[in-house]
Design a protein around this motif. Sequence first.
Motif, PDB file in Angstrom:
ATOM      1  N   ALA A 113     -11.541  25.787 -16.586  1.00  0.00           N
ATOM      2  CA  ALA A 113     -10.103  25.599 -16.809  1.00  0.00           C
ATOM      3  C   ALA A 113      -9.802  25.165 -18.238  1.00  0.00           C
ATOM      4  CB  ALA A 113      -9.535  24.584 -15.814  1.00  0.00           C
ATOM      5  N   ASP A 114     -10.715  24.419 -18.853  1.00  0.00           N
ATOM      6  CA  ASP A 114     -10.473  23.966 -20.226  1.00  0.00           C
ATOM      7  C   ASP A 114     -10.466  25.121 -21.219  1.00  0.00           C
ATOM      8  OD1 ASP A 114     -13.230  24.424 -20.016  1.00  0.00           O
ATOM      9  OD2 ASP A 114     -13.691  22.899 -21.517  1.00  0.00           O
ATOM     10  N   GLN A 115     -10.877  26.310 -20.800  1.00  0.00           N
ATOM     11  CA  GLN A 115     -10.867  27.486 -21.670  1.00  0.00           C
ATOM     12  C   GLN A 115      -9.569  28.288 -21.546  1.00  0.00           C
ATOM     13  OE1 GLN A 115     -14.638  29.752 -21.685  1.00  0.00           O
ATOM     14  NE2 GLN A 115     -15.335  28.215 -20.225  1.00  0.00           N
ATOM     15  N   LEU A 116      -8.747  27.963 -20.546  1.00  0.00           N
ATOM     16  CA  LEU A 116      -7.502  28.699 -20.345  1.00  0.00           C
ATOM     17  C   LEU A 116      -6.534  28.451 -21.498  1.00  0.00           C
ATOM     18  CD1 LEU A 116      -6.853  28.117 -16.542  1.00  0.00           C
ATOM     19  CD2 LEU A 116      -7.480  30.266 -17.655  1.00  0.00           C
ATOM     20  N   SER A 117      -5.928  29.526 -21.990  1.00  0.00           N
ATOM     21  CA  SER A 117      -5.006  29.435 -23.114  1.00  0.00           C
ATOM     22  C   SER A 117      -4.067  30.640 -23.091  1.00  0.00           C
ATOM     23  CB  SER A 117      -5.808  29.416 -24.413  1.00  0.00           C
ATOM     24  OG  SER A 117      -4.999  29.717 -25.507  1.00  0.00           O
ATOM     25  N   ASP A 118      -2.876  30.436 -23.642  1.00  0.00           N
ATOM     26  CA  ASP A 118      -1.929  31.550 -23.793  1.00  0.00           C
ATOM     27  C   ASP A 118      -2.509  32.649 -24.672  1.00  0.00           C
ATOM     28  OD1 ASP A 118      -0.066  30.176 -22.323  1.00  0.00           O
ATOM     29  OD2 ASP A 118       1.088  29.486 -24.045  1.00  0.00           O
ATOM     30  N   ASP A 119      -3.465  32.293 -25.516  1.00  0.00           N
ATOM     31  CA  ASP A 119      -4.062  33.257 -26.432  1.00  0.00           C
ATOM     32  C   ASP A 119      -5.163  34.082 -25.788  1.00  0.00           C
ATOM     33  OD1 ASP A 119      -2.410  32.470 -28.516  1.00  0.00           O
ATOM     34  OD2 ASP A 119      -3.796  30.910 -29.172  1.00  0.00           O
ATOM     35  N   GLU A 120      -5.415  33.859 -24.515  1.00  0.00           N
ATOM     36  CA  GLU A 120      -6.468  34.580 -23.803  1.00  0.00           C
ATOM     37  C   GLU A 120      -5.859  35.641 -22.884  1.00  0.00           C
ATOM     38  OE1 GLU A 120      -9.654  33.974 -24.529  1.00  0.00           O
ATOM     39  OE2 GLU A 120      -9.049  32.315 -25.814  1.00  0.00           O
ATOM     40  N   ILE A 121      -6.529  36.764 -22.787  1.00  0.00           N
ATOM     41  CA  ILE A 121      -6.160  37.816 -21.837  1.00  0.00           C
ATOM     42  C   ILE A 121      -7.065  37.640 -20.622  1.00  0.00           C
ATOM     43  CG2 ILE A 121      -6.124  40.305 -21.409  1.00  0.00           C
ATOM     44  CD1 ILE A 121      -5.807  40.630 -24.503  1.00  0.00           C
ATOM     45  N   LEU A 122      -6.467  37.630 -19.432  1.00  0.00           N
ATOM     46  CA  LEU A 122      -7.241  37.512 -18.196  1.00  0.00           C
ATOM     47  C   LEU A 122      -7.739  38.901 -17.802  1.00  0.00           C
ATOM     48  CD1 LEU A 122      -4.927  35.192 -16.060  1.00  0.00           C
ATOM     49  CD2 LEU A 122      -6.785  34.526 -17.591  1.00  0.00           C
ATOM     50  N   VAL A 123      -9.041  39.039 -17.626  1.00  0.00           N
ATOM     51  CA  VAL A 123      -9.621  40.307 -17.174  1.00  0.00           C
ATOM     52  C   VAL A 123     -10.122  40.068 -15.758  1.00  0.00           C
ATOM     53  CG1 VAL A 123     -11.346  42.095 -17.586  1.00  0.00           C
ATOM     54  CG2 VAL A 123     -10.271  40.922 -19.525  1.00  0.00           C
ATOM     55  N   THR A 124      -9.351  40.557 -14.809  1.00  0.00           N
ATOM     56  CA  THR A 124      -9.625  40.313 -13.396  1.00  0.00           C
ATOM     57  C   THR A 124     -10.186  41.573 -12.755  1.00  0.00           C
ATOM     58  OG1 THR A 124      -7.757  38.788 -13.355  1.00  0.00           O
ATOM     59  CG2 THR A 124      -8.610  39.511 -11.230  1.00  0.00           C
ATOM     60  N   LYS A 125     -11.375  41.450 -12.182  1.00  0.00           N
ATOM     61  CA  LYS A 125     -11.990  42.556 -11.451  1.00  0.00           C
ATOM     62  C   LYS A 125     -11.979  42.181  -9.983  1.00  0.00           C
ATOM     63  CE  LYS A 125     -14.911  43.624 -15.354  1.00  0.00           C
ATOM     64  NZ  LYS A 125     -16.238  43.511 -15.936  1.00  0.00           N
ATOM     65  N   ILE A 126     -11.260  42.970  -9.194  1.00  0.00           N
ATOM     66  CA  ILE A 126     -11.146  42.683  -7.767  1.00  0.00           C
ATOM     67  C   ILE A 126     -12.102  43.590  -7.011  1.00  0.00           C
ATOM     68  CG2 ILE A 126      -9.612  42.700  -5.766  1.00  0.00           C
ATOM     69  CD1 ILE A 126      -7.333  41.971  -7.640  1.00  0.00           C
ATOM     70  N   TYR A 127     -12.971  42.970  -6.237  1.00  0.00           N
ATOM     71  CA  TYR A 127     -13.940  43.703  -5.418  1.00  0.00           C
ATOM     72  C   TYR A 127     -13.406  43.700  -3.995  1.00  0.00           C
ATOM     73  CZ  TYR A 127     -16.745  43.026  -9.542  1.00  0.00           C
ATOM     74  OH  TYR A 127     -17.190  43.035 -10.836  1.00  0.00           O
ATOM     75  N   GLY A 128     -12.892  44.836  -3.550  1.00  0.00           N
ATOM     76  CA  GLY A 128     -12.260  44.910  -2.248  1.00  0.00           C
ATOM     77  C   GLY A 128     -10.754  44.851  -2.431  1.00  0.00           C
ATOM     78  N   SER A 129     -10.064  44.264  -1.471  1.00  0.00           N
ATOM     79  CA  SER A 129      -8.603  44.263  -1.509  1.00  0.00           C
ATOM     80  C   SER A 129      -8.013  42.884  -1.761  1.00  0.00           C
ATOM     81  CB  SER A 129      -8.060  44.802  -0.181  1.00  0.00           C
ATOM     82  OG  SER A 129      -8.481  43.955   0.877  1.00  0.00           O
ATOM     83  N   GLN A 130      -8.869  41.893  -2.071  1.00  0.00           N
ATOM     84  CA  GLN A 130      -8.372  40.534  -2.244  1.00  0.00           C
ATOM     85  C   GLN A 130      -8.965  39.859  -3.477  1.00  0.00           C
ATOM     86  OE1 GLN A 130      -9.527  38.846   1.581  1.00  0.00           O
ATOM     87  NE2 GLN A 130      -7.390  38.941   2.223  1.00  0.00           N
ATOM     88  N   LEU A 131      -8.185  38.934  -4.019  1.00  0.00           N
ATOM     89  CA  LEU A 131      -8.652  38.038  -5.073  1.00  0.00           C
ATOM     90  C   LEU A 131      -8.981  36.731  -4.366  1.00  0.00           C
ATOM     91  CD1 LEU A 131      -9.049  37.579  -8.116  1.00  0.00           C
ATOM     92  CD2 LEU A 131      -6.668  36.794  -8.206  1.00  0.00           C
ATOM     93  N   CYS A 132     -10.209  36.256  -4.498  1.00  0.00           N
ATOM     94  CA  CYS A 132     -10.654  35.101  -3.699  1.00  0.00           C
ATOM     95  C   CYS A 132     -11.170  33.952  -4.561  1.00  0.00           C
ATOM     96  CB  CYS A 132     -11.752  35.529  -2.724  1.00  0.00           C
ATOM     97  SG  CYS A 132     -11.170  36.658  -1.446  1.00  0.00           S
ATOM     98  N   ASN A 133     -11.341  32.811  -3.891  1.00  0.00           N
ATOM     99  CA  ASN A 133     -11.757  31.589  -4.571  1.00  0.00           C
ATOM    100  C   ASN A 133     -13.211  31.606  -5.043  1.00  0.00           C
ATOM    101  OD1 ASN A 133     -13.045  31.312  -2.123  1.00  0.00           O
ATOM    102  ND2 ASN A 133     -12.135  29.347  -1.616  1.00  0.00           N
TER     103      ASN A 133
END
Length: 135
Positions: free
Chosen positions: A82-102
């Motif tokens: 979480a300490d790396q999260l910033s407005d200057d970062e682009i989120l690259v989300t790879k979803i395996y299946g049909s859900q985004l999970c914890n």
Amino acid sequence: MRIAFAAAALAALALPGAAMADEKPYPKGEAELAKMLEGRVAGKPVRCLSSSTLGQSTVINKTAIVYRSGSKLYVNRPRGGADQLSDDEILVTKIYGSQLCNIDKIDLVDRGSRMWSGFVVLGDFVPYTKVKDAR
């Protein structure tokens, strides 16, 4: 495949310099999140969100990722990174299946250089709904 991927993501958290779950709260990010959630009440956390219902996401610096699904907001406080999260970062989300999970990992790419800059491992998603006006 999801289990192997999760194991690799969790193992990477053990690397030197990787952020861990005991990260300190970031007051500015907490204030921004509180403002975004004004007039809303938290519901029971869920492990996964259907990818078909996810709308835009908002990064709260060093704090959380907020996903919009209709009028509901889902707050995810990553278990790591979480300490790396910033407005200057682009989120690259790879979803395996049909859900985004914890157990999923999201890569972070620097907006300016387009270089990989880190990742976060998601936590549970806490739904927030608007409080009904009791008039």
